[in-house]
Design an enzyme around this catalytic site. Sequence first.
Site, PDB file in Angstrom:
ATOM      1  N   HIS A  23      64.219  25.850  -1.792  1.00 38.26           N
ATOM      2  CA  HIS A  23      64.791  27.200  -1.916  1.00 38.26           C
ATOM      3  C   HIS A  23      65.815  27.398  -0.801  1.00 38.26           C
ATOM      4  O   HIS A  23      65.703  28.327   0.003  1.00 38.26           O
ATOM      5  CB  HIS A  23      63.702  28.281  -1.808  1.00 38.26           C
ATOM      6  CG  HIS A  23      62.830  28.394  -3.019  1.00 38.26           C
ATOM      7  ND1 HIS A  23      61.536  28.865  -2.972  1.00 38.26           N
ATOM      8  CD2 HIS A  23      63.057  28.105  -4.321  1.00 38.26           C
ATOM      9  CE1 HIS A  23      61.009  28.861  -4.177  1.00 38.26           C
ATOM     10  NE2 HIS A  23      61.916  28.401  -5.016  1.00 38.26           N
ATOM     11  N   GLU A  81      63.845  27.689 -13.421  1.00 36.32           N
ATOM     12  CA  GLU A  81      64.341  27.407 -12.071  1.00 36.32           C
ATOM     13  C   GLU A  81      64.814  25.955 -12.019  1.00 36.32           C
ATOM     14  O   GLU A  81      64.217  25.063 -12.641  1.00 36.32           O
ATOM     15  CB  GLU A  81      63.258  27.685 -11.014  1.00 36.32           C
ATOM     16  CG  GLU A  81      63.874  27.800  -9.631  1.00 36.32           C
ATOM     17  CD  GLU A  81      62.954  28.429  -8.587  1.00 36.32           C
ATOM     18  OE1 GLU A  81      61.765  28.656  -8.862  1.00 36.32           O
ATOM     19  OE2 GLU A  81      63.452  28.695  -7.471  1.00 36.32           O
ATOM     20  N   HIS A 225      54.629  20.567  -9.595  1.00 35.39           N
ATOM     21  CA  HIS A 225      54.811  19.970  -8.258  1.00 35.39           C
ATOM     22  C   HIS A 225      53.460  19.423  -7.796  1.00 35.39           C
ATOM     23  O   HIS A 225      52.427  20.083  -7.971  1.00 35.39           O
ATOM     24  CB  HIS A 225      55.237  21.023  -7.223  1.00 35.39           C
ATOM     25  CG  HIS A 225      56.538  21.698  -7.510  1.00 35.39           C
ATOM     26  ND1 HIS A 225      57.758  21.069  -7.397  1.00 35.39           N
ATOM     27  CD2 HIS A 225      56.815  22.976  -7.875  1.00 35.39           C
ATOM     28  CE1 HIS A 225      58.723  21.935  -7.688  1.00 35.39           C
ATOM     29  NE2 HIS A 225      58.182  23.088  -7.993  1.00 35.39           N
TER      30      HIS A 225
HETATM   31 FE1  FEO Z   1      59.810  28.276  -9.534  1.00 35.43          FE
HETATM   32 FE2  FEO Z   1      59.215  24.934  -8.933  1.00 35.43          FE
HETATM   33  O1  FEO Z   1      60.181  26.458  -9.418  1.00 35.43           O
END
Ligand code: FEO
Length: 394
Positions: A23, A81, A225
């Site tokens: 981010h 995203e 992730h």
């Molecule tokens: Fe909200 Fe891993 O993106």
Amino acid sequence: MPKKINKNVTWVGKVDWEIRSFHGEEYSTDRGTSYNSYLVRDKKVALIDTVWKPFSKEFINSLKKEIDLSKIDYVIANHAETDHSGALPDLMEEIPDTPIYCTKNGLKSFKGHYHKDWNYKEVKTGDKLSLGNKELIFIEAKMLHWPDSMFCYLTGDNILFSNDAFGQHYATEFLFNDLVDTEELYQEAIKYYANILTPFSSLVGNKINELLELKLPVDMICPSHGVVWRKDPLQIVNKYLEWSKNYQEDQITIIYDTMWDGTRKMAEAIATGIKEVDKKVTVKLFNSARSDKNTIMTEIFRSKAILVGSPTVNKGILTSTAAILEQIKGLSFKNKKAVSFGCYGWSGEGVKIITEELRKAEFDIIDEGLRVLWNPDDEGITKCKKLGSEIGEL
Ligand code: FEO
């Protein structure tokens, strides 16, 4: 390199060992991360999510070794995203007519990011997509992590593809939770929750309860992730439920910045005062200018009370304290107490400014704060210890 999840499902993502901030510079990723993409084979083939754009070409080349891309019948885009959708533009160059399943908000977000009219198929909670013998069931998961996010569930194999939820920024060559160091795994899982999902805790709780009410058997949870939860997969769901309910441990965290050590001495004296009255409570101190901001947020998440200190400078507070307060405000912590402190030499507004910021962040202000003129002498140290003891007794 692709890795088998089971005989039907293959992990085709990318482990990113190098990344150290996510981010932009907002989230430290000391243990790297992974962008998990999954290929589900039945009579039809579905690809669930992709990877971040810098790895787009590598992802597609690797995917081509695993499957003829024209054999992919459906792309499932659980979240727009770009860490999960970044390879879509290159992928859709190869398979331009393949439908992309996403939520209504996902559709808006994909168009906004990529300006392409791909073959979108809008889905909502309860919609199903048959793969032949098995089905994918879609479950919208608004704000876990963006308004467009969704989960999908694979019947037969009983796998929940949860995207960001239940994930961790954790690079490993092992694929499953039972193969990695549990302590490391949970450090990353709680850091992820504290820094990303705290503002949405009420939605997290509601979504999990909705999910549990569906009574779907869950043999594995595959987030986007980190590792796949294979051993006791509901352990992380139960942890999320716990974290979503105004979580706190028996901990008090003191965050300060200092110019000539006065505010540091105050912080340490406050810590001494707390421990004088409560031997069991965990007390942690962080110099906000020298500590990782996401570690500080994680420790605040675990705390029942915090103290924030800065000397007064130029009628304000030090910049690292201001930045920490801004981040605290954004995360909407609930049910935590707070007090401010700091040294001053002339005008002395710092403590009041910090208190006001903590009030705006909806902390329960238990004292208007402690100011000490110049560097604390014995009397000043005694006042700090007294403040610490009062907080410890609460
Ligand atoms: Fe909200 Fe891993 O993106």
